[in-house]
Design a protein around this motif. Structure first.
Motif, PDB file in Angstrom:
ATOM      1  N   GLY A 252      61.861  21.695  -6.865  1.00 40.75           N
ATOM      2  CA  GLY A 252      63.195  22.146  -6.513  1.00 40.75           C
ATOM      3  C   GLY A 252      64.183  22.054  -7.658  1.00 40.75           C
ATOM      4  N   GLU A 253      63.840  21.313  -8.707  1.00 41.38           N
ATOM      5  CA  GLU A 253      64.722  21.154  -9.860  1.00 41.38           C
ATOM      6  C   GLU A 253      64.153  21.876 -11.078  1.00 41.38           C
ATOM      7  OE1 GLU A 253      64.676  16.785  -9.556  1.00 41.38           O
ATOM      8  OE2 GLU A 253      66.824  16.902  -9.224  1.00 41.38           O
ATOM      9  N   TYR A 254      63.646  23.086 -10.850  1.00 41.44           N
ATOM     10  CA  TYR A 254      62.995  23.846 -11.914  1.00 41.44           C
ATOM     11  C   TYR A 254      63.967  24.222 -13.031  1.00 41.44           C
ATOM     12  CZ  TYR A 254      64.970  27.886  -9.411  1.00 41.44           C
ATOM     13  OH  TYR A 254      65.820  28.788  -8.800  1.00 41.44           O
ATOM     14  N   LYS A 255      65.235  24.410 -12.720  1.00 39.09           N
ATOM     15  CA  LYS A 255      66.204  24.726 -13.773  1.00 39.09           C
ATOM     16  C   LYS A 255      66.432  23.515 -14.687  1.00 39.09           C
ATOM     17  CE  LYS A 255      68.693  28.197 -11.038  1.00 39.09           C
ATOM     18  NZ  LYS A 255      70.006  28.590 -10.457  1.00 39.09           N
ATOM     19  N   GLN A 256      66.510  22.342 -14.080  1.00 38.07           N
ATOM     20  CA  GLN A 256      66.712  21.125 -14.865  1.00 38.07           C
ATOM     21  C   GLN A 256      65.508  20.841 -15.749  1.00 38.07           C
ATOM     22  OE1 GLN A 256      69.432  19.424 -15.177  1.00 38.07           O
ATOM     23  NE2 GLN A 256      68.544  17.880 -16.547  1.00 38.07           N
ATOM     24  N   PHE A 257      64.317  21.115 -15.250  1.00 40.45           N
ATOM     25  CA  PHE A 257      63.114  20.890 -16.046  1.00 40.45           C
ATOM     26  C   PHE A 257      63.108  21.775 -17.292  1.00 40.45           C
ATOM     27  CE2 PHE A 257      58.367  21.680 -16.505  1.00 40.45           C
ATOM     28  CZ  PHE A 257      58.167  20.535 -17.269  1.00 40.45           C
ATOM     29  N   LEU A 258      63.551  23.040 -17.149  1.00 34.77           N
ATOM     30  CA  LEU A 258      63.626  23.927 -18.304  1.00 34.77           C
ATOM     31  C   LEU A 258      64.629  23.390 -19.329  1.00 34.77           C
ATOM     32  CD1 LEU A 258      62.828  26.481 -19.775  1.00 34.77           C
ATOM     33  CD2 LEU A 258      64.513  27.740 -18.429  1.00 34.77           C
ATOM     34  N   LYS A 259      65.745  22.860 -18.858  1.00 32.20           N
ATOM     35  CA  LYS A 259      66.729  22.276 -19.778  1.00 32.20           C
ATOM     36  C   LYS A 259      66.118  21.116 -20.573  1.00 32.20           C
ATOM     37  CE  LYS A 259      70.917  23.489 -17.171  1.00 32.20           C
ATOM     38  NZ  LYS A 259      72.100  22.962 -16.438  1.00 32.20           N
ATOM     39  N   GLN A 260      65.325  20.316 -19.912  1.00 32.14           N
ATOM     40  CA  GLN A 260      64.671  19.207 -20.604  1.00 32.14           C
ATOM     41  C   GLN A 260      63.749  19.716 -21.712  1.00 32.14           C
ATOM     42  OE1 GLN A 260      62.629  16.748 -17.791  1.00 32.14           O
ATOM     43  NE2 GLN A 260      64.495  15.778 -17.010  1.00 32.14           N
ATOM     44  N   LEU A 261      63.016  20.769 -21.422  1.00 35.68           N
ATOM     45  CA  LEU A 261      62.102  21.325 -22.420  1.00 35.68           C
ATOM     46  C   LEU A 261      62.871  21.963 -23.577  1.00 35.68           C
ATOM     47  CD1 LEU A 261      59.425  22.994 -20.100  1.00 35.68           C
ATOM     48  CD2 LEU A 261      59.219  20.840 -21.345  1.00 35.68           C
ATOM     49  N   LEU A 262      63.941  22.679 -23.270  1.00 34.12           N
ATOM     50  CA  LEU A 262      64.732  23.352 -24.309  1.00 34.12           C
ATOM     51  C   LEU A 262      65.395  22.343 -25.252  1.00 34.12           C
ATOM     52  CD1 LEU A 262      66.389  26.171 -22.174  1.00 34.12           C
ATOM     53  CD2 LEU A 262      64.614  26.465 -23.908  1.00 34.12           C
ATOM     54  N   ALA A 263      65.603  21.129 -24.772  1.00 34.07           N
ATOM     55  CA  ALA A 263      66.239  20.105 -25.604  1.00 34.07           C
ATOM     56  C   ALA A 263      65.367  19.716 -26.794  1.00 34.07           C
ATOM     57  CB  ALA A 263      66.547  18.874 -24.754  1.00 34.07           C
ATOM     58  N   TYR A 264      64.105  20.094 -26.787  1.00 37.32           N
ATOM     59  CA  TYR A 264      63.219  19.773 -27.897  1.00 37.32           C
ATOM     60  C   TYR A 264      63.394  20.729 -29.076  1.00 37.32           C
ATOM     61  CZ  TYR A 264      60.642  16.245 -25.284  1.00 37.32           C
ATOM     62  OH  TYR A 264      60.291  15.110 -24.605  1.00 37.32           O
ATOM     63  N   ARG A 265      64.187  21.773 -28.924  1.00 33.63           N
ATOM     64  CA  ARG A 265      64.459  22.654 -30.049  1.00 33.63           C
ATOM     65  C   ARG A 265      65.343  21.931 -31.063  1.00 33.63           C
ATOM     66  NH1 ARG A 265      66.674  28.053 -27.247  1.00 33.63           N
ATOM     67  NH2 ARG A 265      68.028  26.456 -26.302  1.00 33.63           N
ATOM     68  N   SER A 266      65.002  22.038 -32.316  1.00 36.93           N
ATOM     69  CA  SER A 266      65.730  21.312 -33.355  1.00 36.93           C
ATOM     70  C   SER A 266      67.047  22.003 -33.693  1.00 36.93           C
ATOM     71  CB  SER A 266      64.869  21.213 -34.620  1.00 36.93           C
ATOM     72  OG  SER A 266      64.684  22.510 -35.178  1.00 36.93           O
ATOM     73  N   LYS A 267      67.949  21.276 -34.347  1.00 40.63           N
ATOM     74  CA  LYS A 267      69.219  21.852 -34.779  1.00 40.63           C
ATOM     75  C   LYS A 267      69.002  22.962 -35.798  1.00 40.63           C
ATOM     76  CE  LYS A 267      72.106  17.757 -33.968  1.00 40.63           C
ATOM     77  NZ  LYS A 267      73.015  16.753 -34.599  1.00 40.63           N
ATOM     78  N   ASP A 268      68.014  22.772 -36.663  1.00 36.38           N
ATOM     79  CA  ASP A 268      67.714  23.803 -37.663  1.00 36.38           C
ATOM     80  C   ASP A 268      67.302  25.105 -36.994  1.00 36.38           C
ATOM     81  OD1 ASP A 268      68.280  22.058 -39.695  1.00 36.38           O
ATOM     82  OD2 ASP A 268      66.185  21.449 -39.991  1.00 36.38           O
ATOM     83  N   TRP A 272      69.593  29.467 -36.430  1.00 36.12           N
ATOM     84  CA  TRP A 272      69.231  30.876 -36.568  1.00 36.12           C
ATOM     85  C   TRP A 272      68.888  31.524 -35.229  1.00 36.12           C
ATOM     86  CZ3 TRP A 272      64.526  32.149 -34.606  1.00 36.12           C
ATOM     87  CH2 TRP A 272      63.527  31.165 -34.561  1.00 36.12           C
ATOM     88  N   ARG A 273      68.536  30.719 -34.254  1.00 33.90           N
ATOM     89  CA  ARG A 273      68.039  31.281 -32.991  1.00 33.90           C
ATOM     90  C   ARG A 273      69.118  32.017 -32.197  1.00 33.90           C
ATOM     91  NH1 ARG A 273      66.564  33.934 -29.786  1.00 33.90           N
ATOM     92  NH2 ARG A 273      65.106  33.639 -28.048  1.00 33.90           N
TER      93      ARG A 273
END
Length: 522
Positions: A252-268, A272-273
């Protein structure tokens, strides 16, 4: 005098007899029995031909010292693990188990060898999403690589017997919209996902999560991956490998789970992204090519479909009016719904009331009003009473340049031109080619789609305006190519191009967005 004969023949005879006796004795003592095959040979042959021999063998149970109850529970646990594995992993596992049984029975003949680990901690994702870096097909400009059917819907073949397939595209950060769009769609859905850098690893894990949480996604959706060559996808990322899947949220918290995964993207990467030119036309073509039905519908992933529209469209495509027109596109009106509205309209009657209350309006009406201007939604569509027996409302009589409706049409419509990368001149150039090619556009009277939120200029960053300007500069060449290809210019475009001066038009954007971007860069 009598001379006696020599007895040479006697000696020869005796020698022969002795030789025969000696040979017979040796034969009795030695024998000619056939040796039993060495156990090592059986093991080697079984391993060598495991894929078509061992998989069908039934081995006798081995006495291990375990109780019968323990043996049964172990057998059940192994059966459950086997059901969760892919066919190849099942084969590898069974081969491994059978070799272990044979090795135990001949442990005195063979030195102990450590067996390979067949089930890595990333095996779950490998089962769901298939990706091989050395494979894939490059686009015509050799900028991107396409991996078709990285994950195929389990009911894809049966669902593709329907009339219509929905094709869409998305970046990973918007992948959660798939749950919403499927709430109004029960047919096949072909989805192209843009996966640069670590976003491939994120997509892999999130798609696995979605398919386990939502059976309709697992059954209906086929995923295709597109990666840029200058930022190729990373399938296994060290940071994500440390992520503990047992800590993930519930379905039921599938949106929050995606946010957790996206947090692994680096600042670098994020530097450019954000402004990276998103190849939406290429992605639309990939999604459309994945559809195997007679008709296709190509909306964006964040569109919310009205309830029951898929079945109504299926019935409409079977009608004589549709079947007798090869070059007809059936336009589905799209409306923006105010953020204050929590429940989207489910009928045209409700929608018309919301339009009157100014909580709904035609998509892009304020920001880009020619988007649906040719459909005449406020002039004609809202004035037609809802009538399920009359799905087709009226024909578009006047094409206006940059018209970009959502529509259902036969799958052989022109491709989206892939020279237009990023924002601007993407969907409307494909509609313009359809117009030049002689297609007719018919607006449906009852069916519609929704989009959350009113579109405003504040949503437009400066980098998006620059992409639009770059694509505007490519249009003159595109228009001339179409006129030469089809041998017609119904809009008199070639004459209008100098006056339009698209190469020198500056696109407006939000100044506040530019300032905020500058502050964040500092």
């Amino acid at each position: 005098m009598v001379i006696s004969r020599p007895r040479c023949w006697h000696l020869a005879f005796l020698t022969t007899v002795l030789n025969l006796l000696l040979w017979f004795v040796l034969l009795l003592n030695t024998g000619t029995s056939i040796p039993e095959p060495h156990p090592e040979n059986r093991i080697l042959l079984s391993y060598e031909y495991a894929d078509h021999k061992l998989s069908d063998q039934t081995l006798e149970p081995v006495i291990t010292g375990l109780s019968s109850e323990t043996s049964v529970s172990t057998s059940k646990r192994n059966q459950l693990q086997t059901e969760d594995r892919s066919p190849q992993e099942n084969l590898d596992s069974r081969t491994h188990q059978e070799l272990s049984v044979l090795s135990e029975s001949h442990e005195n003949s063979f030195p102990h060898q450590e067996q390979p680990e067949y089930q890595s901690k990333d095996a779950e994702q490998r089962e769901v999403v298939r990706y091989v870096a050395s494979e894939g097909v490059l686009d015509k400009f050799r900028l991107f690589k396409k991996h078709a059917f990285a994950k195929t819907g389990k009911n894809w073949s049966n669902l593709s017997q329907r009339n219509i397939c929905l094709g869409s595209q998305t970046s990973v950060d918007r992948l959660h919209h798939l749950v919403d769009i499927l709430s109004g769609w029960t047919g096949p859905l072909s989805l192209a996902v843009f996966v640069p850098d670590i976003e491939l690893a994120i997509a892999k894990r999130y798609i696995s999560f979605l398919t386990k949480c939502f059976p309709n996604i697992d059954q209906q959706v086929s995923f295709h991956l597109v990666e840029p060559l200058d930022h190729p996808g990373v399938y296994i990322h060290e940071a994500l490998q440390e992520f503990n899947p047992t800590q993930q949220l519930d379905c039921g918290e599938y949106k929050q789970f995606l946010k957790q995964l996206l947090a692994y993207r680096s600042k670098d990467m994020l530097e450019w992204r954000a402004s990276y030119a998103y190849p939406q036309n290429l992605l639309r073509n990939v999604a459309k090519s994945g559809c195997q039905t007679e008709f296709t519908y190509i909306p964006d992933i964040d569109m919310v479909l009205s309830p029951g529209m898929d079945q109504r469209l299926e019935n409409l495509m079977n009608s004589e009016e549709v079947q007798r027109c090869d070059k007809c596109a059936f336009v589905i009106p799209t409306f923006e719904i105010a953020d204050s509205v929590k429940v989207f309209p489910t009928s045209k009657t409700q929608l018309v009331e919301m339009i009157a209350n100014k909580t709904a309006r035609p998509f892009h009406q304020k920001l880009f009003n020619i988007n649906q201007k040719s459909s005449m939604l406020t002039e004609k569509w809202i004035k037609i009473d809802e009538n399920p027996d009359q799905e087709i409302g009226y024909k578009v009589e006047k094409y206006i340049f940059k018209y970009e409706p959502l529509y259902v049409a036969r799958a052989d419509t022109p491709q989206f031109d892939e020279r237009f990368i990023g924002f601007g001149m993407t969907r409307n150039t494909q509609v313009y080619e359809m117009y030049v090619a002689g297609y007719e556009f018919h607006v449906l009277a009852n069916i519609f789609t929704n989009h959350a939120g009113f579109q405003t200029l504040s949503n437009r960053p400066s980098w998006r305006a620059k992409q639009q300007e770059a694509n505007n500069a490519k249009f003159d060449e595109f228009a001339k190519e179409l006129t030469a290809h089809y041998g017609r210019d119904p809009y008199n475009m070639i004459e209008k191009l100098p006056k339009m001066n698209l190469k020198n038009i500056h696109v407006a954007y939000s100044k506040s967005t530019k300032k905020s971007n500058q502050k964040s860069a500092k």
